[in-house]
Enzyme design. Structure first.
Site, PDB file in Angstrom:
ATOM      1  N   PRO A   2       3.894   6.855  -4.516  1.00 31.68           N
ATOM      2  CA  PRO A   2       2.909   7.241  -5.519  1.00 31.68           C
ATOM      3  C   PRO A   2       1.502   7.387  -4.923  1.00 31.68           C
ATOM      4  CG  PRO A   2       4.077   5.210  -6.131  1.00 31.68           C
ATOM      5  CD  PRO A   2       4.418   5.523  -4.723  1.00 31.68           C
ATOM      6  N   GLU A   3       1.036   8.592  -4.871  1.00 28.05           N
ATOM      7  CA  GLU A   3      -0.376   8.831  -4.591  1.00 28.05           C
ATOM      8  C   GLU A   3      -0.975   9.351  -5.894  1.00 28.05           C
ATOM      9  OE1 GLU A   3      -1.380  10.748  -0.888  1.00 28.05           O
ATOM     10  OE2 GLU A   3       0.415   9.993   0.104  1.00 28.05           O
TER      11      GLU A   3
END
Length: 272
Positions: A2-3
DNA sequence: ACATCTACCTGGAGGC
DNA sequence: TGCCTCCAGGTAGATG
């Protein structure tokens, strides 16, 4: 991993299922995440209504009538909407149970994520106090990139990944944005010319925007299914493509290590 | 003030 | 098949 785009896609996916719902319980099966999940979280948040869902960097802020639940997905975390009676898997650590009969379920195999609480009298958690600029706001532009990079001797890639300066850009999108801007990742940040700063700011925004768009269209089973939401498979230009041909010029993509992180770049397309 | 390093955690890959 | 080692990632906090 997750960015910013994955977190933003998660926020948008959750929004219609959580807005104006009341929290009836919070079930914590594994409190040992990056920081301990507050033992009294169910007491603090129970009975309150979700009035907003915001994102700051990679943090999700569940705004309640009085207080905020803060969730970070770490590197393996995901949130889904499920029937609250659905059997929990081994890595399903926290459920926020809603009055709809559904729950927001956090799964995080590597437990780098976090679930924290900020009371009504502290609108911002200390963790959020020292975060840098949001790259998708109008304030983030070439001039801003120029100002941020002046006098800095560390690499431009390290600067992009430092959340005290710019939030949301992790290893994948730092590599990708530098490729699209034609900038060599080891270049000292302070040496970037003003035009290249403008090019880089545009590349960061564009890379993140496109990833969010891709996420919105491919993250179809956000609700209900028991599988992982499956962070969208992106077509990367350099990330994880060591020795493969550059999609633009055909040169083999190179791999090196910067600050204990893998850096991928094209020696032809990215110059110092 | 800035730069660099370490710790946290576990699934998956590769070597033997 | 099974055991071992290494690696991935975000980021606070320690250290230089």
């Amino acid at each position: 991993m997750p960015e910013l785009p994955e977190v933003e896609t998660t926020r948008r996916g959750l929004l219609p299922h959580t807005q104006h719902r009341a929290i009836v319980d919070i079930v914590v099966r594994q409190p040992r995440l990056r920081w301990p999940v507050p033992a009294n979280l169910a007491v603090l948040a129970g009975g309150q209504t979700l009035v907003g869902l915001e994102r700051r960097g990679k943090y999700l802020l569940f705004r309640l009538t009085r207080g905020t639940i803060i969730i970070h997905l770490g590197m393996s975390g995901s949130l889904r909407i499920l029937d609250s009676a659905a059997p929990a898997g081994i890595h399903d650590h926290v459920d926020i149970v809603l009055d709809s009969g559904q729950c927001i379920r956090l799964r995080d195999p590597r437990r780098f994520g976090a679930v924290l609480w900020a009371g009504p009298d502290e609108p911002d958690h200390p963790l959020l106090a020292s975060l840098g600029i949001e790259p998708l706001t109008p304030e983030f532009d070439g001039d801003c990139m120029y100002r941020l990079s002046r006098e800095r001797k560390n690499s431009i890639k390290a600067l992009l990944m430092d959340s005290h300066h710019i939030v949301g850009v992790g290893n994948i999108y730092a590599n990708e944005a530098l490729f699209h801007a034609g900038i060599h990742p080891t270049l000292a940040a302070g040496k970037l010319s003003r035009p290249r700063c403008h090019r880089l700011a545009l590349a960061i925004r564009d890379t993140l925007d496109k990833a969010i768009a891709a996420g919105g269209s491919s993250l179809r089973d956000f609700v209900g299914s028991d599988g992982m939401p499956g962070y969208f498979q992106q077509q990367y230009f350099v990330y994880a493509r060591a020795d493969l041909a550059c999609r633009v010029c055909g040169q083999p993509i190179r791999l090196l290590r910067q600050n204990q992180r893998a850096t991928f770049y094209c020696p032809q397309c990215q110059k110092k």
